[in-house]
Design a protein around this motif. Structure first.
Motif, PDB file in Angstrom:
ATOM      1  N   LYS A 210       0.987  -0.906  -0.041  1.00 37.89           N
ATOM      2  CA  LYS A 210      -0.005  -0.069   0.183  1.00 37.89           C
ATOM      3  C   LYS A 210       0.777   1.283  -0.077  1.00 37.89           C
ATOM      4  O   LYS A 210       0.431   2.369  -0.663  1.00 37.89           O
ATOM      5  N   LEU A 211       1.709   1.822   0.782  1.00 37.12           N
ATOM      6  CA  LEU A 211       2.788   2.245   1.072  1.00 37.12           C
ATOM      7  C   LEU A 211       3.941   2.335  -0.329  1.00 37.12           C
ATOM      8  O   LEU A 211       4.087   3.893  -0.439  1.00 37.12           O
ATOM      9  N   GLN A 212       3.813   1.665  -1.130  1.00 33.51           N
ATOM     10  CA  GLN A 212       5.257   1.505  -2.206  1.00 33.51           C
ATOM     11  C   GLN A 212       4.209   2.249  -3.327  1.00 33.51           C
ATOM     12  O   GLN A 212       4.897   3.361  -3.970  1.00 33.51           O
ATOM     13  N   LYS A 213       2.887   2.571  -3.340  1.00 30.74           N
ATOM     14  CA  LYS A 213       2.069   3.745  -4.375  1.00 30.74           C
ATOM     15  C   LYS A 213       2.180   5.150  -4.306  1.00 30.74           C
ATOM     16  O   LYS A 213       1.677   5.105  -4.556  1.00 30.74           O
ATOM     17  N   GLU A 214       2.427   5.396  -2.707  1.00 32.62           N
ATOM     18  CA  GLU A 214       2.168   6.730  -2.229  1.00 32.62           C
ATOM     19  C   GLU A 214       4.128   6.936  -2.248  1.00 32.62           C
ATOM     20  O   GLU A 214       3.422   8.686  -2.547  1.00 32.62           O
ATOM     21  N   VAL A 215       4.458   6.521  -1.869  1.00 33.76           N
ATOM     22  CA  VAL A 215       6.178   7.605  -1.275  1.00 33.76           C
ATOM     23  C   VAL A 215       6.601   7.184  -2.297  1.00 33.76           C
ATOM     24  O   VAL A 215       6.429   6.734  -4.078  1.00 33.76           O
ATOM     25  N   LYS A 216       7.400   8.638  -2.000  1.00 33.00           N
ATOM     26  CA  LYS A 216       8.635   8.690  -3.420  1.00 33.00           C
ATOM     27  C   LYS A 216       9.644   7.593  -2.892  1.00 33.00           C
ATOM     28  O   LYS A 216      10.126   6.917  -4.190  1.00 33.00           O
ATOM     29  N   SER A 217      10.207   7.229  -2.044  1.00 36.19           N
ATOM     30  CA  SER A 217      11.007   5.902  -1.803  1.00 36.19           C
ATOM     31  C   SER A 217      10.896   5.490  -1.111  1.00 36.19           C
ATOM     32  O   SER A 217      10.639   5.371   0.412  1.00 36.19           O
ATOM     33  N   LEU A 218      11.207   4.134  -0.297  1.00 35.64           N
ATOM     34  CA  LEU A 218      10.633   3.045   0.849  1.00 35.64           C
ATOM     35  C   LEU A 218      12.148   2.317   0.686  1.00 35.64           C
ATOM     36  O   LEU A 218      12.845   1.923   0.262  1.00 35.64           O
ATOM     37  N   ILE A 219      12.354   2.332   2.083  1.00 33.67           N
ATOM     38  CA  ILE A 219      13.926   0.904   2.059  1.00 33.67           C
ATOM     39  C   ILE A 219      12.845   0.354   3.367  1.00 33.67           C
ATOM     40  O   ILE A 219      12.735  -0.083   4.274  1.00 33.67           O
ATOM     41  N   SER A 220      12.977  -1.023   3.568  1.00 34.29           N
ATOM     42  CA  SER A 220      12.864  -2.704   3.684  1.00 34.29           C
ATOM     43  C   SER A 220      13.745  -2.669   4.480  1.00 34.29           C
ATOM     44  O   SER A 220      14.399  -3.341   3.881  1.00 34.29           O
ATOM     45  N   PHE A 221      13.244  -2.855   6.163  1.00 29.68           N
ATOM     46  CA  PHE A 221      14.390  -3.655   6.598  1.00 29.68           C
ATOM     47  C   PHE A 221      14.423  -4.879   6.775  1.00 29.68           C
ATOM     48  O   PHE A 221      13.716  -4.690   8.473  1.00 29.68           O
ATOM     49  N   ASN A 222      15.028  -6.461   6.491  1.00 28.97           N
ATOM     50  CA  ASN A 222      14.541  -6.865   6.793  1.00 28.97           C
ATOM     51  C   ASN A 222      15.287  -7.842   7.712  1.00 28.97           C
ATOM     52  O   ASN A 222      16.138  -8.410   6.262  1.00 28.97           O
TER      53      ASN A 222
END
Length: 559
Positions: A210-222
């Motif tokens: 959901k967030l991926q579609k609205e943010v400029k960039s996303l860092i996923s800490f897995n």
């Protein structure tokens, strides 16, 4: 030495109920169910029920969790009470708000609001051996301490109740927008922002697409990889989360309860019998079902990641499927493969005022940090629970929670848990299993009320035997494989505290009968048979049928 007091026959009929007060902690799904079961079980008996709830309304986790994409994993028609479905679900996999509205509606229908005290947090429960009661301290409205007492205490707080921040240095220094998935701030806009999501469990898996579609960039800490599976029930609901029930379909279910029940039983059988039992067999290490599940799930994940070898190495596990909680990740893997998402699987060194510093020295500037870092899964109660000999259960279970069949604890009389250690939280139909533990607790209430019992608690020997059996069978299961899992309180290795050591039907049979031989029972008087009273029954004193046992084939006098 003094002589034994002279025995006096009690002036009562056999099993005449005495006044008993029951306190339930929590008004989530379990607390709502408790009211319905209580009213059905103890109608016309001198029994009092009180619920203390820390929140402002019912619903528990479905009241609290409002992050983007929050929804059920199983088809909605398996996520209702067994005795009453919801023909009005809008879709196959319903979101958090709709789930909350369903359970709030059931709370109103069952009269829950007559019993519950909102904004009341239990802070201490202390067992009084002399009177056979729990003495309670409750924090009202966040400041005032009030007191209460009860013969039986039932903890229905659930295992996803005490959310926790990650243990990362510098978290309190961060100047951007910091939020936990369990206390979502819906007023903050992520549009066009650079954000970080810490965690790779079910909350992160649901929110990232959901967030991926609205943010400029996303860092996923897995930090740890997770198995992302198909939707549970996908074989029978091929449309998955896209399936929206038509108005005509819902109207038909509302007007034709037989057809609706047939549909519910089909879905429940698929989840509980076919899938859950298959799931149980799939949990055995190195078995053919596990091997096939591993192969198919790995292939599906690699395909969803576009065959990207770097992402595959970070995201796709090498441990057994099910060692960590498996999650149907609708669009999650596809989102991770998008250009505006970066996956970091290395360690975070610290949180800085402007973002995150990794162990390799990289500084990542972030407008917002979302902590999808889960809950305290130690199974220790959220309040001081002081039982026999002044022992606090939080201390006794500090290293390892040792329950009796997930429902009780040795040394803590008249205390029951709806979702204790090794409850079937990942074995199939959770809500139906929750109903069984409540019925189990109420059977104990009936015994205390009608048989002159002061207290019941499982013996240490019974607890030890259950733990020995559980640990032995877990050695054969994937849950003891080397993976970091909240089934083991976030450890890579160790004893399994999460799932039940058997299938859902297995748990039902276990909960269906109380093994009183496993309990230490103390009576209110020196003679355990005083409840036999003056030798007559309720039938006799109330003018009931005194020849109820006389029958004749084909005859029915009540017709």
């Amino acid at each position: 030495m003094g002589s034994k007091p002279t025995y006096t026959v009690s002036d009562q009929w056999i099993g005449e109920p005495r006044p008993v007060r029951v306190v339930v902690v929590g008004a989530g799904i379990g607390g709502i169910a408790a009211v319905k079961l209580f009213r059905e079980t103890f109608q016309d008996r001198p029994t009092t029920l009180v619920i203390y709830e820390k929140n402002h309304d019912v619903g528990g986790t479905w009241l609290e969790n409002r992050y983007p994409g929050c929804s059920v994993d199983n088809p909605g028609h398996t996520y209702t009470y067994s005795w009453e479905g919801n023909p009005s679900w809008s879709r196959a996999y319903v979101g958090a708000e709709e789930v909350f509205e369903y359970y709030k509606g059931r709370a109103k229908a069952y009269g829950v609001y007559q019993y519950v005290n909102f904004n009341h947090r239990v802070v201490e429960a202390r067992w009084d051996e002399y009177v056979g009661q729990w003495k309670l301290k409750i924090e009202k409205e966040g400041s005032i301490i009030i007191e209460d007492e009860c013969e039986v205490l039932i903890n229905v707080c659930g295992m996803l109740n005490q959310w926790k921040w990650p243990s990362i240095d510098g978290l309190d220094t961060y100047k951007g927008h910091l939020v936990h998935s369990a206390i979502w701030d819906s007023n903050y806009s992520f549009k066009g922002k650079t954000i970080g999501v810490i965690g790779s469990g079910s909350s992160a898996i649901q929110m990232v697409p959901k967030l991926q579609k609205e943010v400029k960039s996303l860092i996923s800490f897995n930090r740890s990889p997770s198995w992302i599976t198909q939707e549970f029930g996908a074989k029978y609901i091929p449309e998955g989360r896209e399936l929206v029930y038509s108005d005509e379909q819902r109207e038909e279910w509302r007007n034709n309860p037989n057809e609706f029940l047939k549909y519910r039983k089909e879905i429940e059988s698929i989840i509980v019998t076919s899938i859950a039992n298959k799931f149980w067999h799939a949990q055995f290490k190195d078995g053919p079902v596990q091997e096939e599940w591993y192969r198919q799930t790995r292939q599906n994940m690699e395909t969803a990641l576009g065959g990207n070898p770097e992402l595959i190495s970070k995201i796709v596990p090498t441990f057994a499927v099910g060692c960590r909680r498996v999650t149907p990740g609708h669009g999650y893997l596809e989102a991770l493969a998008k250009d505006n998402i970066v996956v970091r699987s290395d360690e975070i060194r610290r949180i800085t005022p402007t973002g995150v510093q990794m162990t390799d020295g990289t500084n990542l500037a972030l407008d917002a940090i979302i902590c999808a870092t889960g809950f305290d899964n130690s199974f220790r109660p959220s309040f001081a629970l002081i039982g026999e000999n002044g022992v606090d259960l939080r201390d006794e279970w500090r290293e390892e929670p040792r329950s009796y069949l997930s429902v009780a604890a040795a040394g803590f009389p008249n205390y029951f848990m709806a979702t204790g250690p090794n409850f079937p939280l990942a074995n199939g139909s959770l809500v139906a299993c929750l109903e069984q533990t409540l019925k189990y607790a109420f059977r104990a209430v009936e015994k205390i009320q009608t048989q002159g019992v002061k207290s019941v608690s499982p013996t240490r020997e019974a607890v030890n035997d259950f733990q020995e059996h559980k640990d032995a069978i877990m050695e054969k299961m994937v849950w003891t494989s080397p993976c970091r899992s909240w089934y083991k309180n976030g450890k890579v290795d160790g004893k399994v505290w999460g799932p039940y050591p058997g299938s859902v039907p297995h748990f039902f049979e276990l909960m269906g009968e109380t093994r009183w031989e496993d309990f230490k029972i103390e009576y209110r008087t020196s003679n355990r048979f005083q409840y036999l009273g003056r030798g007559n029954t309720h039938r006799e004193v109330s003018g009931g049928d005194l020849a109820w046992y006389v029958t004749e084939p084909g005859a029915n006098l009540s017709a």
